[in-house]
Design a protein around this motif. Sequence first.
Motif, PDB file in Angstrom:
ATOM      1  N   GLU A 116       5.672  -1.513   4.054  1.00 55.46           N
ATOM      2  CA  GLU A 116       4.592  -0.802   4.753  1.00 55.46           C
ATOM      3  C   GLU A 116       4.880   0.702   4.822  1.00 55.46           C
ATOM      4  O   GLU A 116       3.964   1.520   4.698  1.00 55.46           O
ATOM      5  N   TYR A 119       3.945   2.017   1.489  1.00 58.57           N
ATOM      6  CA  TYR A 119       2.482   2.022   1.331  1.00 58.57           C
ATOM      7  C   TYR A 119       1.875   3.191   2.122  1.00 58.57           C
ATOM      8  O   TYR A 119       1.054   3.950   1.601  1.00 58.57           O
ATOM      9  N   SER A 169       0.901   2.268   8.345  1.00 55.05           N
ATOM     10  CA  SER A 169       0.095   2.674   7.186  1.00 55.05           C
ATOM     11  C   SER A 169      -1.358   2.968   7.557  1.00 55.05           C
ATOM     12  O   SER A 169      -2.006   3.798   6.911  1.00 55.05           O
ATOM     13  N   THR A 458      -3.666  -0.477  -2.926  1.00 54.02           N
ATOM     14  CA  THR A 458      -2.939   0.664  -3.485  1.00 54.02           C
ATOM     15  C   THR A 458      -3.666   1.939  -3.077  1.00 54.02           C
ATOM     16  O   THR A 458      -4.886   1.921  -2.891  1.00 54.02           O
TER      17      THR A 458
END
Length: 498
Positions: A116, A119, A169, A458
Amino acid sequence: MASIAKAVEQTLKSGLVRFQAFVNGAWIDAKDRRTFSVTNPADGSHLGDVPDMTTDDARSAIDAAYEAKREWAKRTSKERSGLLRRWFDLVRRNRDDLARIITAEQGKPLNEAKGEVDYGASFIEWYSEEAKRVYGDVLPSVSTSKRLFVLKEPVGVAALITPWNFPFSMVLRKASAALAAGCTAVVKPAEDTPLCALALAKLAEDAGIPAGVYNTITCSRDNVAGVGEMLAASEKIAMVSFTGSTAVGKLLLKHCASNVTKVSMELGGQAAFIVFDSADADAAVEGAANAKFRNAGQACIAANRFLVQEGIHDLFCEKLKVAMEKLFVGNGFEEGVTVGPLINQRAAEKVMAHVTDAISKGGKVLCGGDFHHLGRTFFKPTLLSHCTVDMLPAREETFGPIIPVFKFKTEEEALKMANSTQYGLASYFYSTDFSQIWRVAESLECGVVGVNEGSVTTEVAPFGGVKQSGIGKEGSKYGIEEFLHTKYICMGNIRPGK
Ligand code: NAP
């Protein structure tokens, strides 16, 4: 157990764990000095107390962001890009501490927490680059005496309200785009997980992001309705970007209507995971585990309804059961754990209610089916067959580690069921039939589709739903548009040359 206690202690000693809010470049308490406590969902242990802020505190944070917006918007995109890059570098450098904070307050396994952090960091990197690519247009003029231009301008102050399931995130997916566009921000994280957001504020401060540009306020559920209304209905707020439940999203939309405030809403989901007869069963099982058990099923894009065609049904269930029996439930700090606790007892009780309802209507438990012996926030990964559309998991987001399997005969039947929901965030399907792949991908009513793939997120792709799953996109080149106005300039009275 001693090693877990040590990991939590190490987390709390990290300079990134802050117990104050961050407003106008200063670390502050609530004006009335009230606090609320933050706990570890794995064992209920107390991690610390953070300010329980009120509408009065929220107003001060909005004022700070409003004061800072002119100067921030005037900076060149290259300057903003450089500051974001410094923030990104600091996040990368502090990856391990940040991951430990996520696991301590949210519960997910440490390896997932590191994922995370990566990300989240990917959004700062991406938007530090996109900041320099906010292009306008020069339009072909309809008159020789006029020139027509399009400018992109930051909308102003953005209120960013985030959930507990991806506490790190989700803040960055919004904040990086907002700051890159030239907006200032007031972040309001979830009551269960404020420490990630405060750690990010600390790193933004260290990166040199100017006072007032990036603010983070915290409050408990007792104060959230007032604080939320203040953020959404303030005339100084130009944009509300919210991630959370559809119910709260609708409430915020009503508040935003009072000033016609711009919104981006990332709301709930009810993802279908369809396995057609032609699918590769092993790939489908692997994809199912990815789409379901990340964060113990507490993801908006977690597959919630598993629709399996009759020809592959038994094989898929057998293989999935074997894969699920290898999952390891435990404290996220423990080595090898793949499924951590749920965020709180209320969440685990909701999962239990879904299982109980399915069983009472004819569902069969192939594995799991109950709380885990580790405690009332832990739930056993559960596989249910013989599920039908009248059961709770077919109608509501479960947000837990259960897989309800619904058998179907035809593609038409599967599509009808997949689309028979108010939600439209994500869907997944497995098929090796080329024509079917296009037919189904184009017929699913949702914003994100995984084809023979269970892991789809993504920073380079747009994320967001349709129907009651939301409005707007996050990530990718599209995400920054949410924080920009398009302004048209017409310049006239230009004398054409001879
Ligand atoms: P939630 O209850 O809607 O809370 C989300 C955020 O809104 C939290 O910060 C919460 O604060 C705050 N909030 C609650 N009531 C509010 C009010 N009256 N005014 C303003 N803010 C308010 O959702 P959650 O349980 O945290 O998160 C799970 C939900 O989020 C699921 O439905 C999931 O699908 C969705 N989600 C969607 C996405 C996406 O990208 N589409 C991503 C992740 C999660 P408190 O914590 O203090 O209540």
